[in-house]
Design a protein around this motif. Structure first.
Motif: not given
Length: 76
Positions: A55-76
């Motif tokens: 999931i982190k890899e998905m975020c780093d590669k597509l879901l978030a622009n890690t240069v300007i965005e941060s993200y938090r993953i919550t498993l539901l």
């Protein structure tokens, strides 16, 4: 298995959408709103056993622009 990813602009990055919302709230008579930061929420329906590293890899590669965005993953 479901995961929710909250994506926000990093502190210090200009947020024009947040500023527009803040201005609109003031125009509607809502006082005391010092700052608005607008982000996005992404919900993923994943195969059981999907690792958090994947999931982190998905975020780093597509879901978030890690240069300007941060993200938090919550498993539901």
């Amino acid at each position: 298995m479901k995961a929710r990813i909250d994506v926000m602009l990093k502190t210090g990055v200009l947020d024009p959408q947040g500023a527009a919302v803040q201005h609109a709230l003031g125009a509607l008579g809502f006082e005391g709103v010092n700052e608005v930061r607008q982000g996005k929420v992404i919900e993923l329906d994943l195969a059981d056993g999907t690792s958090e590293d994947t999931i982190k890899e998905m975020c780093d590669k597509l879901l978030a622009n890690t240069v300007i965005e941060s993200y938090r993953i919550t498993l539901l």
